[in-house]
Scaffold this motif. Structure first.
Motif, PDB file in Angstrom:
ATOM      1  N   ARG A  47       0.829  -1.211   0.000  1.00  0.00           N
ATOM      2  CA  ARG A  47       0.000   0.000   0.000  1.00  0.00           C
ATOM      3  C   ARG A  47       0.857   1.253   0.000  1.00  0.00           C
ATOM      4  NH1 ARG A  47      -2.564   1.838   5.536  1.00  0.00           N
ATOM      5  NH2 ARG A  47      -0.346   2.332   5.742  1.00  0.00           N
ATOM      6  N   ASN A  48       1.887   1.245   0.834  1.00  0.00           N
ATOM      7  CA  ASN A  48       2.699   2.456   1.014  1.00  0.00           C
ATOM      8  C   ASN A  48       3.539   2.785  -0.207  1.00  0.00           C
ATOM      9  OD1 ASN A  48       1.596   2.447   3.551  1.00  0.00           O
ATOM     10  ND2 ASN A  48       3.455   1.741   4.577  1.00  0.00           N
ATOM     11  N   SER A  49       4.203   1.760  -0.780  1.00  0.00           N
ATOM     12  CA  SER A  49       5.074   2.042  -1.922  1.00  0.00           C
ATOM     13  C   SER A  49       5.270   0.840  -2.852  1.00  0.00           C
ATOM     14  CB  SER A  49       6.452   2.521  -1.450  1.00  0.00           C
ATOM     15  OG  SER A  49       7.201   1.451  -0.890  1.00  0.00           O
ATOM     16  N   GLY A  50       5.438  -0.346  -2.275  1.00  0.00           N
ATOM     17  CA  GLY A  50       5.748  -1.513  -3.091  1.00  0.00           C
ATOM     18  C   GLY A  50       7.092  -1.414  -3.779  1.00  0.00           C
ATOM     19  N   ALA A  51       7.947  -0.537  -3.294  1.00  0.00           N
ATOM     20  CA  ALA A  51       9.241  -0.288  -3.937  1.00  0.00           C
ATOM     21  C   ALA A  51      10.080  -1.562  -3.990  1.00  0.00           C
ATOM     22  CB  ALA A  51      10.005   0.798  -3.191  1.00  0.00           C
ATOM     23  N   GLY A  52      10.637  -1.845  -5.168  1.00  0.00           N
ATOM     24  CA  GLY A  52      11.480  -3.016  -5.343  1.00  0.00           C
ATOM     25  C   GLY A  52      10.729  -4.280  -5.694  1.00  0.00           C
ATOM     26  N   ILE A  53       9.393  -4.242  -5.679  1.00  0.00           N
ATOM     27  CA  ILE A  53       8.572  -5.398  -6.026  1.00  0.00           C
ATOM     28  C   ILE A  53       7.887  -5.111  -7.359  1.00  0.00           C
ATOM     29  CG2 ILE A  53       6.590  -6.825  -5.376  1.00  0.00           C
ATOM     30  CD1 ILE A  53       7.260  -6.223  -2.447  1.00  0.00           C
ATOM     31  N   THR A  54       8.190  -5.898  -8.358  1.00  0.00           N
ATOM     32  CA  THR A  54       7.603  -5.690  -9.683  1.00  0.00           C
ATOM     33  C   THR A  54       6.108  -5.993  -9.635  1.00  0.00           C
ATOM     34  OG1 THR A  54       9.686  -6.309 -10.740  1.00  0.00           O
ATOM     35  CG2 THR A  54       7.704  -6.365 -12.102  1.00  0.00           C
ATOM     36  N   HIS A  55       5.296  -4.978  -9.933  1.00  0.00           N
ATOM     37  CA  HIS A  55       3.847  -5.172  -9.901  1.00  0.00           C
ATOM     38  C   HIS A  55       3.172  -4.122 -10.770  1.00  0.00           C
ATOM     39  CE1 HIS A  55       4.638  -2.110  -6.820  1.00  0.00           C
ATOM     40  NE2 HIS A  55       3.383  -1.716  -6.967  1.00  0.00           N
ATOM     41  N   GLN A  56       1.922  -4.398 -11.117  1.00  0.00           N
ATOM     42  CA  GLN A  56       1.112  -3.469 -11.885  1.00  0.00           C
ATOM     43  C   GLN A  56      -0.168  -3.174 -11.113  1.00  0.00           C
ATOM     44  OE1 GLN A  56       0.570  -5.335 -15.747  1.00  0.00           O
ATOM     45  NE2 GLN A  56       2.392  -4.330 -16.564  1.00  0.00           N
ATOM     46  N   LEU A  57      -0.601  -1.934 -11.168  1.00  0.00           N
ATOM     47  CA  LEU A  57      -1.835  -1.520 -10.503  1.00  0.00           C
ATOM     48  C   LEU A  57      -2.947  -1.365 -11.532  1.00  0.00           C
ATOM     49  CD1 LEU A  57      -0.380   1.148  -8.042  1.00  0.00           C
ATOM     50  CD2 LEU A  57      -0.832  -1.271  -7.612  1.00  0.00           C
ATOM     51  N   PRO A  58      -4.203  -1.583 -11.146  1.00  0.00           N
ATOM     52  CA  PRO A  58      -4.653  -2.027  -9.823  1.00  0.00           C
ATOM     53  C   PRO A  58      -4.292  -3.494  -9.564  1.00  0.00           C
ATOM     54  CG  PRO A  58      -6.486  -1.973 -11.349  1.00  0.00           C
ATOM     55  CD  PRO A  58      -5.321  -1.371 -12.084  1.00  0.00           C
ATOM     56  N   LEU A  59      -4.119  -3.809  -8.295  1.00  0.00           N
ATOM     57  CA  LEU A  59      -3.698  -5.149  -7.868  1.00  0.00           C
ATOM     58  C   LEU A  59      -4.590  -5.602  -6.722  1.00  0.00           C
ATOM     59  CD1 LEU A  59      -1.287  -7.329  -8.003  1.00  0.00           C
ATOM     60  CD2 LEU A  59      -0.370  -6.081  -6.037  1.00  0.00           C
ATOM     61  N   ILE A  60      -5.059  -6.842  -6.771  1.00  0.00           N
ATOM     62  CA  ILE A  60      -5.817  -7.391  -5.642  1.00  0.00           C
ATOM     63  C   ILE A  60      -4.847  -7.716  -4.518  1.00  0.00           C
ATOM     64  CG2 ILE A  60      -7.300  -9.270  -4.838  1.00  0.00           C
ATOM     65  CD1 ILE A  60      -8.429  -9.472  -7.649  1.00  0.00           C
ATOM     66  N   HIS A 116       3.394  -9.648  -6.620  1.00  0.00           N
ATOM     67  CA  HIS A 116       3.703  -9.613  -8.046  1.00  0.00           C
ATOM     68  C   HIS A 116       2.470  -9.842  -8.919  1.00  0.00           C
ATOM     69  CE1 HIS A 116       7.355 -11.080  -5.896  1.00  0.00           C
ATOM     70  NE2 HIS A 116       7.911 -10.138  -6.619  1.00  0.00           N
ATOM     71  N   CYS A 117       1.446 -10.421  -8.351  1.00  0.00           N
ATOM     72  CA  CYS A 117       0.215 -10.716  -9.089  1.00  0.00           C
ATOM     73  C   CYS A 117      -0.966 -10.633  -8.124  1.00  0.00           C
ATOM     74  CB  CYS A 117       0.291 -12.088  -9.757  1.00  0.00           C
ATOM     75  SG  CYS A 117       0.639 -13.450  -8.610  1.00  0.00           S
ATOM     76  N   ASP A 118      -2.179 -10.731  -8.659  1.00  0.00           N
ATOM     77  CA  ASP A 118      -3.376 -10.590  -7.827  1.00  0.00           C
ATOM     78  C   ASP A 118      -3.367 -11.595  -6.678  1.00  0.00           C
ATOM     79  OD1 ASP A 118      -4.498  -8.480  -9.205  1.00  0.00           O
ATOM     80  OD2 ASP A 118      -5.653  -9.760 -10.550  1.00  0.00           O
ATOM     81  N   GLY A 119      -3.880 -11.140  -5.530  1.00  0.00           N
ATOM     82  CA  GLY A 119      -3.800 -11.923  -4.310  1.00  0.00           C
ATOM     83  C   GLY A 119      -5.102 -12.546  -3.860  1.00  0.00           C
ATOM     84  N   THR A 120      -5.187 -12.784  -2.567  1.00  0.00           N
ATOM     85  CA  THR A 120      -6.245 -13.616  -1.987  1.00  0.00           C
ATOM     86  C   THR A 120      -7.430 -12.849  -1.424  1.00  0.00           C
ATOM     87  OG1 THR A 120      -5.030 -13.596   0.107  1.00  0.00           O
ATOM     88  CG2 THR A 120      -4.628 -15.452  -1.387  1.00  0.00           C
ATOM     89  N   PHE A 121      -7.364 -11.515  -1.379  1.00  0.00           N
ATOM     90  CA  PHE A 121      -8.470 -10.757  -0.785  1.00  0.00           C
ATOM     91  C   PHE A 121      -9.573 -10.539  -1.824  1.00  0.00           C
ATOM     92  CE2 PHE A 121      -5.626  -8.556   2.627  1.00  0.00           C
ATOM     93  CZ  PHE A 121      -5.426  -9.788   3.226  1.00  0.00           C
TER      94      PHE A 121
END
Length: 346
Positions: A47-60, A116-121
């Motif tokens: 939520r705060n930054s995700g810095a250093g983790i490859t991801h694309q928004l929006p993300l579950i 890195h990809c959509d999660g469990t929530f």
């Protein structure tokens, strides 16, 4: 269906619950109705930054989850429709040298759900069948979900990496945190002597009620000196910590000669003094650890069922109350897992 999305980086304003399409199940995957998840510090980090983790928004959001299998391939034999399962959040390539030797947590192409990809929530997810494990029968969905990150991380730290033995003494820093609480719980379950620290007396009292042998208030006491007093000048065999810079010196000074320090985090900073002279003169072992592999997860769940391990749950919130859940995760008074109920009772 509903899911919790990260739409940007900042505070709770970037976290939204929204309607979305049901996941499309692909061959080799299972459609799972997620009943519960639990929150982890990495959810705040994403939520705060995700810095250093490859991801694309929006993300579950979400790494932890437990639910019920609803659809699988017709010829699938590893799981069955209606089975209660826990989600293993790591998705490995299966081809690199680490996967081939059975340590998929080190996979060079590892993707973690909720990072890195959509999660469990989400109320339904579709995941590879190999990422699903049968729930221990004595646990409810929130308790089972709690096994996926904190308990798995602590399991690998204690038993794979540090090789803790029942006759040894372990020092666990910051017992209010999820991994630390799990480490205390698991170490105590094998008969080890467990010493824990916290800056809050209330958390130390709860830890004693859960079986901690000794407690140290790190706000009012020098931890290393207190450890030496408790161990008659010897020190502990193993230190478990995920704080980093703020406790590093105390952690090193608390170890017996030849002792092992295992770390999985650096919430207070990642550049502590190395203290190399102490390391080589006292022949200490500094061991890094993160999460766990699928084989360890299977071992953990079997052990939890056999020994009736029940994670401590601090509180449970509804899916729509994700902001309050995140606030609780950040609060100083929390002890145990913050749960999220994703599907209301039928």
């Amino acid at each position: 269906m509903k899911a919790v999305f990260i739409t940007g980086h900042g505070g709770n304003e970037v976290i939204n619950v929204r309607e979305c399409e049901y996941p499309q199940r692909r061959p080799g995957e299972a459609l799972v109705r997620i009943e519960a998840g639990t929150l982890n510090q990495v959810d705040l980090y994403m939520r705060n930054s995700g810095a250093g983790i490859t991801h694309q928004l929006p993300l579950i959001m979400g790494l932890d989850g437990a639910g019920v299998v609803e659809k699988i391939d017709a010829d699938e034999t590893r799981i069955s429709v209606g089975q209660r399962v826990v989600v293993f959040p790591g998705m490995s390539c299966g081809r690199c040298e680490f996967c081939r030797r059975g340590d998929d947590v080190l996979c060079t192409g590892m993707k973690l759900m909720g990072e890195h990809c959509d999660g469990t929530f989400a109320q339904w997810i579709s995941v590879p069948v190999e990422n699903l494990f049968s729930m221990p029968k004595h646990l409810d969905f929130v308790q089972a979900a709690a096994m996926g990150v904190n308990y798995l991380t602590a399991w690998r730290m204690l038993f794979t990496r540090a090789q803790l033995k029942p006759w040894e003494t372990v020092l666990v820093f910051g017992v209010g945190g999820g991994v630390s609480l799990a480490a205390m719980h698991l170490a105590k379950s094998i008969g080890a002597r467990v010493v824990v620290t916290s800056r809050e007396e209330g958390k130390l009292e709860k830890a004693r009620n859960m079986g901690a042998n000794e407690t140290i208030n790190s706000q009012t006491h020098d931890v290393a000196k207190a450890v030496m007093a408790l161990t008659e000048g010897r020190g502990v065999d193993v230190v478990v910590e995920n704080v980093g810079e703020a406790v590093w010196s105390s952690a090193m000074k608390s170890l017996v000669r030849g002792g092992r320090l295992v770390t999985c985090g650096a919430t207070s900073g990642d550049q502590p003094p190395a203290d190399l002279k102490r390391i080589f003169i006292r022949q200490l072992q500094i061991i890094g650890s993160t999460s766990g592999n699928s084989s360890e997860f299977k071992q953990l769940l079997a052990y939890a069922e056999r020994h009736r391990i029940i994670p401590m749950i601090d509180s449970v919130f509804s899916l729509d109350d994700i902001h309050q859940a995140l606030d609780r995760l950040e609060s100083d008074g929390r002890m145990g897992k913050v749960g999220l109920a994703l599907n209301p009772p039928k």
